[in-house]
Design a protein around this motif. Structure first.
Motif, mmCIF file in Angstrom:
data_model
loop_
_atom_site.group_PDB
_atom_site.id
_atom_site.type_symbol
_atom_site.label_atom_id
_atom_site.label_comp_id
_atom_site.label_asym_id
_atom_site.label_seq_id
_atom_site.Cartn_x
_atom_site.Cartn_y
_atom_site.Cartn_z
ATOM 1 N N GLU A 208 -21.635 26.885 16.798
ATOM 2 C CA GLU A 208 -22.944 26.447 17.263
ATOM 3 C C GLU A 208 -22.799 25.678 18.569
ATOM 4 N N PRO A 209 -23.816 25.752 19.468
ATOM 5 C CA PRO A 209 -23.740 25.011 20.741
ATOM 6 C C PRO A 209 -23.582 23.511 20.519
ATOM 7 N N VAL A 210 -22.819 22.882 21.402
ATOM 8 C CA VAL A 210 -22.594 21.437 21.338
ATOM 9 C C VAL A 210 -23.585 20.751 22.275
ATOM 10 N N PRO A 211 -24.415 19.834 21.770
ATOM 11 C CA PRO A 211 -25.324 19.084 22.658
ATOM 12 C C PRO A 211 -24.532 18.300 23.705
ATOM 13 N N PRO A 212 -25.096 18.096 24.892
ATOM 14 C CA PRO A 212 -24.341 17.489 26.001
ATOM 15 C C PRO A 212 -23.730 16.131 25.700
ATOM 16 N N HIS A 213 -24.415 15.280 24.921
ATOM 17 C CA HIS A 213 -23.950 13.900 24.750
ATOM 18 C C HIS A 213 -23.243 13.659 23.414
ATOM 19 N N VAL A 214 -22.947 14.724 22.685
ATOM 20 C CA VAL A 214 -22.259 14.578 21.401
ATOM 21 C C VAL A 214 -20.759 14.401 21.639
ATOM 22 N N VAL A 215 -20.163 13.437 20.934
ATOM 23 C CA VAL A 215 -18.723 13.210 21.014
ATOM 24 C C VAL A 215 -18.079 13.851 19.793
ATOM 25 N N LEU A 216 -17.163 14.787 20.034
ATOM 26 C CA LEU A 216 -16.497 15.474 18.941
ATOM 27 C C LEU A 216 -15.191 14.789 18.593
ATOM 28 N N PRO A 217 -14.829 14.774 17.318
ATOM 29 C CA PRO A 217 -13.591 14.105 16.907
ATOM 30 C C PRO A 217 -12.353 14.908 17.265
ATOM 31 N N SER A 218 -11.223 14.249 17.264
ATOM 32 C CA SER A 218 -9.954 14.917 17.540
ATOM 33 C C SER A 218 -9.692 15.966 16.474
ATOM 34 N N GLY A 219 -9.209 17.124 16.897
ATOM 35 C CA GLY A 219 -8.917 18.212 15.985
ATOM 36 C C GLY A 219 -10.060 19.187 15.784
ATOM 37 N N LYS A 220 -11.233 18.870 16.313
ATOM 38 C CA LYS A 220 -12.384 19.747 16.159
ATOM 39 C C LYS A 220 -12.150 21.059 16.898
ATOM 40 N N ARG A 221 -12.484 22.166 16.234
ATOM 41 C CA ARG A 221 -12.309 23.485 16.823
ATOM 42 C C ARG A 221 -13.518 23.833 17.684
ATOM 43 N N VAL A 222 -13.256 24.230 18.946
ATOM 44 C CA VAL A 222 -14.326 24.596 19.865
ATOM 45 C C VAL A 222 -13.937 25.878 20.590
ATOM 46 N N ARG A 223 -14.898 26.422 21.291
ATOM 47 C CA ARG A 223 -14.623 27.529 22.199
ATOM 48 C C ARG A 223 -15.452 27.323 23.460
ATOM 49 N N VAL A 224 -14.845 27.660 24.605
ATOM 50 C CA VAL A 224 -15.461 27.429 25.910
ATOM 51 C C VAL A 224 -15.693 28.772 26.578
ATOM 52 N N LEU A 225 -16.892 28.961 27.112
ATOM 53 C CA LEU A 225 -17.222 30.207 27.796
ATOM 54 C C LEU A 225 -16.933 30.056 29.286
ATOM 55 N N TRP A 226 -16.066 30.909 29.777
ATOM 56 C CA TRP A 226 -15.754 30.935 31.204
ATOM 57 C C TRP A 226 -16.532 32.076 31.835
ATOM 58 N N MET A 227 -17.417 31.722 32.759
ATOM 59 C CA MET A 227 -18.278 32.702 33.431
ATOM 60 C C MET A 227 -17.754 32.974 34.833
#
Length: 265
Positions: free
Chosen positions: A197-216
């Motif tokens: 799910e999209p991450v809101p701009p001001h949300v702080v994610l904890p260490s170890g959280k799995r994410v994916r980044v879109l490179w355009m």
């Protein structure tokens, strides 16, 4: 004429006006040179120059050539290369039948010569040129070549990297070695079956959280890259993440398109 002077058509007719408006003094040559050159001193005359010599005097470099030479790295970028990179370039030049590595096309990447060996090794590790193009993995190659430098402003880096891989002769060498690339086992997808799910701009994610980044990329090369959050800097408001290919960087989630894995109950 009425005044008794010479007629207007006589050669001496203008002499009668010289006393009324004498000619201005002749300026010195140095003053004329100063006006023409903006104050620069005139060039010294060349004396006793050989008549048969049409080019510049020995030891004198023309301005255009001097400018070009000063911008050209000495020794074919050798001063920026380590011994391993030099050996790799020697082998590539030998394959391409060049006289030496100095004849290779050597593009600049992030202000330094492109690390041929790193790029070649990474492309083959990812399955070769065809697979990197098919799966749009050139940004991973860029991150390997960058060595930890920030690539957030390099909007066309992946496209340029692909063209450089072709122009330097590395693609030709890859195809010569074994036709495709080094065989490798396909690693399992760490995100298989996960929901993001999209991450809101001001949300702080904890260490170890799995994410994916879109490179355009403007040329259409875009893909999701999986990573794990390592930390968050409260001053810069950036998350430090580690990608699956081993590269790391700090990014602002408000400036990038980032999605986080949904935790299962």
């Amino acid at each position: 004429s009425a005044g008794g002077g010479a007629p207007w058509h006589a050669p001496s007719w203008a002499d009668q006006f010289k006393a009324l408006a004498p000619p201005p003094p002749r300026p010195e040559r140095s003053a004329l040179v100063e006006l023409r050159t903006g104050g620069a001193p005139p060039p010294a005359p060349v004396r006793d120059a050989p008549a048969a010599h049409a080019g510049p005097a020995l030891g004198v470099v023309p301005v255009a050539e001097a400018t070009t030479m000063s911008k050209r790295p000495a020794g074919g970028h050798d001063e920026y290369l380590d011994d391993v990179e030099r050996d790799f370039r020697d082998d590539l030049a030998h394959f391409l039948k060049f006289r030496s590595r100095h004849d290779l096309y050597s593009p600049i990447f992030l202000g330094v010569p492109l690390p041929f060996r790193k790029v070649f090794k990474k492309v083959r590790a990812l399955g070769g040129y065809a697979k990197v193009c098919e799966q749009k993995l050139w940004m991973r190659v860029c991150r390997e070549a960058a060595g930890g430098k920030d690539l957030s402003g390099q909007t066309s880096a992946s496209f340029a990297m692909r063209k450089n891989y072709e122009k330097t002769g590395m693609l030709e060498w890859e195809r010569h070695l074994d036709g495709t690339s080094l065989p490798q086992d396909r690693a399992p997808d760490p995100d298989a079956g996960k929901t993001f799910e999209p991450v809101p701009p001001h949300v702080v994610l904890p260490s170890g959280k799995r994410v994916r980044v879109l490179w355009m990329e403007p040329n259409g090369e875009s893909a999701w890259y999986g990573a794990n959050v390592k930390s968050h800097d409260s001053v810069t408001k950036k998350h430090h993440i580690a990608y699956d290919d081993g590269t790391e960087e700090s990014i602002d989630f408000g400036e990038e398109k980032v999605e986080a894995a949904v935790d299962r109950d």
